[in-house]
Design a protein around this motif. Structure first.
Motif, short mmCIF file in Angstrom:
data_model
loop_
_atom_site.label_atom_id
_atom_site.label_comp_id
_atom_site.label_asym_id
_atom_site.label_seq_id
_atom_site.Cartn_x
_atom_site.Cartn_y
_atom_site.Cartn_z
N TYR A 64 21.64 17.44 22.31
CA TYR A 64 20.84 17.27 23.48
C TYR A 64 20.65 18.89 23.98
O TYR A 64 21.31 19.10 24.88
N ALA A 65 19.52 19.28 23.58
CA ALA A 65 19.12 20.62 24.25
C ALA A 65 17.80 20.69 24.10
O ALA A 65 17.13 20.43 23.24
N TRP A 66 17.14 21.49 25.24
CA TRP A 66 15.67 21.64 25.03
C TRP A 66 15.03 22.38 23.87
O TRP A 66 14.00 22.20 23.60
N PHE B 201 21.74 16.00 31.40
CA PHE B 201 21.76 16.86 30.46
C PHE B 201 21.94 18.22 31.19
O PHE B 201 22.08 19.18 30.40
N GLN C 97 25.66 19.44 23.17
CA GLN C 97 24.76 20.66 23.11
C GLN C 97 24.03 20.64 21.76
O GLN C 97 22.86 21.07 21.70
N ARG D 293 12.98 13.64 26.01
CA ARG D 293 14.14 13.55 26.66
C ARG D 293 14.31 14.73 27.71
O ARG D 293 13.69 15.83 27.47
N ARG E 200 12.48 19.51 34.91
CA ARG E 200 12.04 19.20 33.55
C ARG E 200 10.59 19.71 33.14
O ARG E 200 10.44 20.12 32.11
N THR F 285 14.33 19.53 21.67
CA THR F 285 13.31 18.62 22.26
C THR F 285 12.01 19.15 22.45
O THR F 285 10.91 18.36 22.26
N THR G 20 16.05 17.03 28.34
CA THR G 20 17.11 17.90 28.11
C THR G 20 16.90 19.34 28.67
O THR G 20 15.83 19.74 29.18
N LYS G 21 17.90 20.26 28.69
CA LYS G 21 17.81 21.36 29.22
C LYS G 21 17.84 22.71 28.35
O LYS G 21 18.65 22.58 27.28
#
Length: 385
Positions: A367-369, A300, A364, A178, A18, A372, A180-181
Motif C-alpha cells: 500500500y504505497a502511492w 494509509f 508499505q 486507493r 489524495r 497506485t 495510498t500515500k
C-alpha cells in the motif's frame, strides 16, 4: 501535445492530500492540469488564482460554511454555475469530477464540448449525506448519480464496496484507486520529528493522533473523554481538522492538558504530524454506512509513516488492518469502552506496539502511492483512446 485536464473540487486543494498525489502524478506524466476548487471559508487564501504544491488552482470564492446541510443549497448552485461557465470558456480534453457534488456542471460542460469525463468518487455520496443529516436530499442525490454516472467515460473510486454500489447505479467502467500515500513524503529525520513534538509540548508523551473531518461519526468527543477521565499523564490526544466539532474540541483542549488541539493544517503538513505521533486513530461509528464502505486517508497515512492505527473493524479498513496486522480494530466503536480497551492495549504492552510498527512498515510493500499511481495513469491512458 499535452492533454489538458480540468479538475473540479468542492474543497480547498490544500487539505486534500489524495488529490495532490493524483495531480502531481498527472503533471509528472505530462498532463496540463488546472484545479477549480471551492474554498468556501477562504481558510487558505482569498486570492482567486495560485498554486498548491506546484499545482495551478483557480479558486471559487463563494462564501459558505461546513455543516449547514440544506442551508447551503443556494451556495452549491452558485458554485455549479460559476464552474460551468468557466468550463465553457476554456479548452480542455478531460474533466475530472471529484465526488457527486461536482459532477453536474462537469458532465453538462463536457457533453456540450464533446470532451471526456472522469468521475472520481471518494465516497458513497448519498450515504455520506445520511451521515451529515441531510436526509431529505438523499433520494434526489441517488437518482442524480444514477443518471449522471451513465454519461461519464470512466469511474475511479477508493474501495471495492463503493465500486459495487456505483455498479448498481449504472456505472460501466470502474477502477479502484486507493488513497495510498507517497512514501517519500514521510521520510523525516529524527530531528524534524523531535522539533515538532517539542513545538506541540509532547516531546516526552505517547501521542495518539487524528486529523481530518471533525464530525460525531468519528467518535472524537468520546475519545477526548477517555483522555480527560484517565489518570495516565504520559498519554496525549493530538487532534485537528475542520467540521462541526471544532469549537467543542478546542474547548476540551483548553480544559485538559492531555488534549492538544492543532486546528486546521495543510495537507502537506500531515505527513510530519503523522510521523511525530505514536498511534493514529480512525474510529467510525458502525451506524455510518459511508464510513464503513470507504477507505480513509488515515489508514494509509499510518502505513506510510510506519505507525500503528486503531480503526473500526467494519468495511475495507478493518479488513486491511486485520490482513496486515498493522493496528488494532474496534468491533463496536459506539461503546467507548471498546475504544479505551484498544488504546490501553497498545500503551500497556511494548512488544505489541513494536510488532504493530513493524507490520505497518511491511504493509508499505503493498500500500504505497508509488504503486497506485500506475493504476491512475492506466485509466487516463484509456481515456485518450
Amino acid at each position: 501535445m499535452k492533454k489538458k485536464v480540468v479538475v473540479l473540487l468542492i474543497s480547498p486543494l490544500e487539505i486534500d492530500s489524495r488529490m495532490c498525489n493524483e495531480l502531481k502524478t498527472l503533471i509528472t506524466a505530462g498532463y496540463d492540469v488546472i484545479v477549480y476548487a471551492w474554498d468556501r471559508e477562504r481558510a487558505f487564501s482569498d486570492k482567486a488564482y495560485g498554486k498548491v504544491e506546484g499545482i495551478p488552482v483557480n479558486r471559487v470564492l463563494v462564501k459558505s460554511a461546513y455543516g449547514r446541510g440544506v442551508g447551503q443549497l443556494f451556495n452549491y448552485f452558485c458554485f455549479w454555475v460559476i464552474v460551468f461557465f468557466r468550463l465553457l470558456k476554456i479548452n480542455f480534453d478531460i474533466v475530472h469530477c471529484v465526488d457527486l457534488n461536482t459532477l453536474l456542471p462537469g458532465v453538462i460542460a463536457a457533453k456540450l464540448k464533446r470532451k471526456k469525463i472522469l468521475y472520481d468518487a471518494h465516497e458513497d455520496f448519498p450515504a455520506l449525506m445520511l451521515d451529515l443529516k441531510v436526509r431529505p436530499l438523499v433520494p434526489l442525490a441517488a437518482k442524480a448519480e444514477s443518471i449522471l454516472i451513465k454519461m461519464v467515460d470512466s469511474v475511479i473510486t477508493v474501495s471495492n464496496p463503493i465500486s459495487d454500489v456505483l455498479k448498481k447505479r449504472g456505472a460501466r467502467e470502474i477502477t479502484v484507486v486507493r488513497t495510498t500515500k507517497l512514501l517519500a513524503e514521510y521520510d523525516y529525520t529524527q530531528d524534524q520529528v523531535f522539533s515538532l513534538r517539542k513545538k506541540l509540548g509532547v516531546q516526552d508523551k505517547f501521542v495518539f493522533f487524528y486529523i481530518g473531518l471533525l464530525s460525531h461519526n468519528r467518535k472524537l468527543i468520546e475519545i477526548a473523554n477517555i483522555f480527560t477521565q484517565d489518570q495516565n499523564n504520559d498519554i496525549v490526544f493530538v487532534v485537528g481538522g475542520y467540521g462541526i466539532l471544532e469549537e467543542e474540541l478546542k474547548k476540551a483542549a483548553q480544559e485538559c492538558a492531555k488534549i492538544v488541539y492543532i486546528g486546521r493544517i495543510a495537507g502537506n503538513e500531515v505527513p510530519l504530524y503523522t510521523k511525530a505521533s505514536n498511534v493514529i486513530l480512525a474510529v467510525n461509528t458502525k451506524k455510518s454506512k459511508n464510513s464503513n464502505t470507504t477507505l480513509p486517508n488515515k489508514l494509509f497515512e499510518a502505513i506510510a509513516a510506519g505507525r500503528p492505527i486503531i480503526g473500526s473493524s467494519l468495511g475495507p479498513m478493518g479488513r486491511i488492518i486485520r490482513e496486515t496486522e498493522c493496528g488494532l480494530t474496534v468491533d463496536d466503536p459506539d461503546n467507548a469502552e471498546n475504544i479505551k480497551k484498544a488504546i490501553f492495549t497498545i500503551i500497556s504492552d511494548k512488544a505489541i506496539y513494536a510488532k504493530l510498527c513493524c507490520n505497518a512498515v511491511a504493509a508499505q510493500q503493498t500500500y504505497a502511492w508509488e504503486k497506485t499511481a500506475k493504476t491512475l495513469l492506466r485509466v487516463y491512458k484509456n481515456l485518450e483512446t
